[in-house]
Design a protein around this motif. Structure first.
Motif, PDB file in Angstrom:
ATOM      1  N   ALA A   1       1.240  -0.973   0.062  1.00 35.06           N
ATOM      2  CA  ALA A   1      -0.233   0.003   0.164  1.00 35.06           C
ATOM      3  C   ALA A   1       1.158   1.170   0.344  1.00 35.06           C
ATOM      4  N   ARG A   2       2.027   1.313   0.513  1.00 32.64           N
ATOM      5  CA  ARG A   2       2.824   2.848   0.678  1.00 32.64           C
ATOM      6  C   ARG A   2       3.558   2.475  -0.664  1.00 32.64           C
ATOM      7  N   ALA A   3       3.843   1.443  -1.249  1.00 40.37           N
ATOM      8  CA  ALA A   3       4.493   1.379  -2.748  1.00 40.37           C
ATOM      9  C   ALA A   3       3.682   2.657  -3.164  1.00 40.37           C
ATOM     10  N   VAL A   4       2.231   2.502  -3.668  1.00 42.66           N
ATOM     11  CA  VAL A   4       1.881   2.686  -4.646  1.00 42.66           C
ATOM     12  C   VAL A   4       1.619   4.172  -3.742  1.00 42.66           C
ATOM     13  N   GLY A   5       1.263   4.006  -3.128  1.00 45.70           N
ATOM     14  CA  GLY A   5       1.376   5.853  -2.600  1.00 45.70           C
ATOM     15  C   GLY A   5       2.402   6.561  -3.041  1.00 45.70           C
ATOM     16  N   TYR A   6       3.026   6.201  -2.493  1.00 44.03           N
ATOM     17  CA  TYR A   6       4.951   6.601  -2.962  1.00 44.03           C
ATOM     18  C   TYR A   6       5.218   7.092  -4.163  1.00 44.03           C
ATOM     19  N   LEU A   7       4.487   5.781  -5.526  1.00 44.06           N
ATOM     20  CA  LEU A   7       4.784   5.743  -6.677  1.00 44.06           C
ATOM     21  C   LEU A   7       3.741   6.622  -7.418  1.00 44.06           C
ATOM     22  N   GLY A   8       2.150   6.464  -7.225  1.00 42.27           N
ATOM     23  CA  GLY A   8       1.380   6.942  -7.688  1.00 42.27           C
ATOM     24  C   GLY A   8       0.892   6.026  -8.440  1.00 42.27           C
ATOM     25  N   ASP A   9       0.709   3.962  -8.010  1.00 45.34           N
ATOM     26  CA  ASP A   9       0.450   3.471  -8.949  1.00 45.34           C
ATOM     27  C   ASP A   9       0.570   2.428  -8.534  1.00 45.34           C
ATOM     28  N   ASP A  10       0.206   1.231  -8.767  1.00 46.79           N
ATOM     29  CA  ASP A  10       0.115  -0.228  -8.141  1.00 46.79           C
ATOM     30  C   ASP A  10       1.898  -0.583 -10.132  1.00 46.79           C
ATOM     31  N   TRP A  11       2.490  -0.443  -8.015  1.00 46.70           N
ATOM     32  CA  TRP A  11       4.086  -1.242  -8.719  1.00 46.70           C
ATOM     33  C   TRP A  11       4.023  -2.798 -10.049  1.00 46.70           C
ATOM     34  N   ARG A  12       2.877  -3.295  -9.900  1.00 48.51           N
ATOM     35  CA  ARG A  12       2.696  -4.078 -10.207  1.00 48.51           C
ATOM     36  C   ARG A  12       2.866  -3.808 -12.304  1.00 48.51           C
ATOM     37  N   ALA A  13       2.037  -2.342 -12.055  1.00 51.80           N
ATOM     38  CA  ALA A  13       1.885  -1.994 -13.433  1.00 51.80           C
ATOM     39  C   ALA A  13       3.003  -1.154 -14.236  1.00 51.80           C
ATOM     40  N   ALA A  14       4.010  -1.941 -13.383  1.00 50.73           N
ATOM     41  CA  ALA A  14       5.430  -1.426 -14.240  1.00 50.73           C
ATOM     42  C   ALA A  14       6.668  -2.198 -13.944  1.00 50.73           C
ATOM     43  N   ARG A  15       7.508  -2.019 -14.706  1.00 46.16           N
ATOM     44  CA  ARG A  15       8.850  -2.980 -14.727  1.00 46.16           C
ATOM     45  C   ARG A  15       9.834  -2.596 -13.031  1.00 46.16           C
ATOM     46  N   LEU A  16       8.874  -3.144 -12.379  1.00 48.25           N
ATOM     47  CA  LEU A  16       9.383  -3.095 -10.640  1.00 48.25           C
ATOM     48  C   LEU A  16       9.178  -4.134  -9.881  1.00 48.25           C
ATOM     49  N   ARG A  17       9.999  -4.213  -8.537  1.00 51.16           N
ATOM     50  CA  ARG A  17       9.722  -5.116  -7.798  1.00 51.16           C
ATOM     51  C   ARG A  17       9.871  -4.792  -6.261  1.00 51.16           C
TER      52      ARG A  17
END
Length: 298
Positions: free
Chosen positions: A108-124
């Motif tokens: 949840a914190r990563a979504v807030g930090y990045l602006g969207d679900d990290w799984r929608a990008a090349r992120l881990r």
């Protein structure tokens, strides 16, 4: 007589030396208590919003903690630091409810930090814990780390990047997943997905993430049915077509659940892709509706 004089001189010299030490020193003559006391081991807590040049490790020691400004080359960015209860006697074990709770918070914190679900990008996203000695000294933190990867397929490697990931997914980004070209395996199904520009001919597209309920990792054919059904629902909303029995005839679907190890620590996000097994297109099918994804007659 000469021997007696020598003994007297030696004794006198010893007395003078001892007197000099007592007169010039500031101590009390007890060498054992004149050293300053060693500092008590203190709990170490890492910072959020900083980066690490080295690779991610799931256990972090104080000696290995070397944060850098995110404008410098790095491989890990800490998006949040949470805390376990102070009364816990040991770090949570892998697969425990406590560790799954930490992952859910980091998610949840990563979504807030990045602006969207990290799984929608090349992120881990990964979770790091204190070392055993750190825990014994009072550390109770868990660290939420994000890394850029070359692909979200199995052959992913971590990218050395510059610049923070904060708000990187609030708008368009080269990290976002989009249109894909499939590569088939020996059995004829999709083996790999290769990112391509949507203006080029392609046969697949990332449509979103389906969050699986808590449960065992899918291993049998029956275990995979909910994942395919979940991704079909995501596909229908993305394209704008009814989620009904005809959807099977409009498009195939590719599901990419997290690896078994990540599933064990609480990652339940399944990446979903539409798959046109019989044709290729040269544009995104987002919002295309029934005309863009018609029912196939053969």
């Amino acid at each position: 007589m000469r021997r007696s004089l020598t003994i007297l001189l030696a004794v006198a010299t010893t007395v003078v030396l001892l007197t000099a030490c007592a007169a010039t020193g500031d101590g009390d003559g007890d060498l054992a208590d004149d050293w300053p006391a060693l500092p008590v081991a203190a709990a170490f807590t890492p910072a959020a919003g900083v980066c690490q040049a080295g690779d991610f490790t799931d256990v972090v020691t104080l000696s290995a903690y070397q944060p850098v400004d995110c404008r410098q080359p790095h491989r890990v960015e800490t998006v949040h630091v949470g805390a376990f209860p102070v009364e816990w006697p040991a770090p949570p074990a892998g697969g425990s409810a406590q560790l799954r709770g930490a992952f859910a918070d980091c998610d949840a914190r990563a979504v807030g930090y990045l602006g969207d679900d990290w799984r929608a990008a090349r992120l881990r996203l990964s979770v790091a814990l204190p070392s055993g000695p750190g825990w014994a000294a009072g550390s109770r933190w868990y660290r939420c780390d994000v890394s850029e990867v070359t692909t979200v397929e199995a052959a992913a490697t971590v990218v050395t990047r510059t610049g923070s990931l904060r708000d990187v997914l609030k708008g368009a980004s080269s990290l976002r997943l989009g249109c894909q070209q499939t590569r088939s395996g020996a059995g004829g199904g999709v083996q790999t997905l290769l990112p391509v520009e949507c203006a080029t001919r392609h046969d697949a597209e990332f449509v979103g993430v389906w969050r699986a309920p808590d449960g065992p990792y899918p291993t049998r054919d029956a275990d995979w049915v909910p994942l395919y059904d979940g991704c079909r629902a995501v596909l229908g909303r993305y394209v704008g077509v009814p989620v009904d029995t005809d959807l099977h005839y409009r498009s195939g679907v590719v599901v990419r659940p997290p690896a078994a190890g990540r599933w064990r620590v609480g990652d339940r996000g399944v990446r979903c892709y539409l798959w046109l097994s019989d044709r290729a297109v040269s544009a995104s099918l987002k919002g295309a509706g029934p005309a863009g994804l018609p029912v196939r007659t053969r």
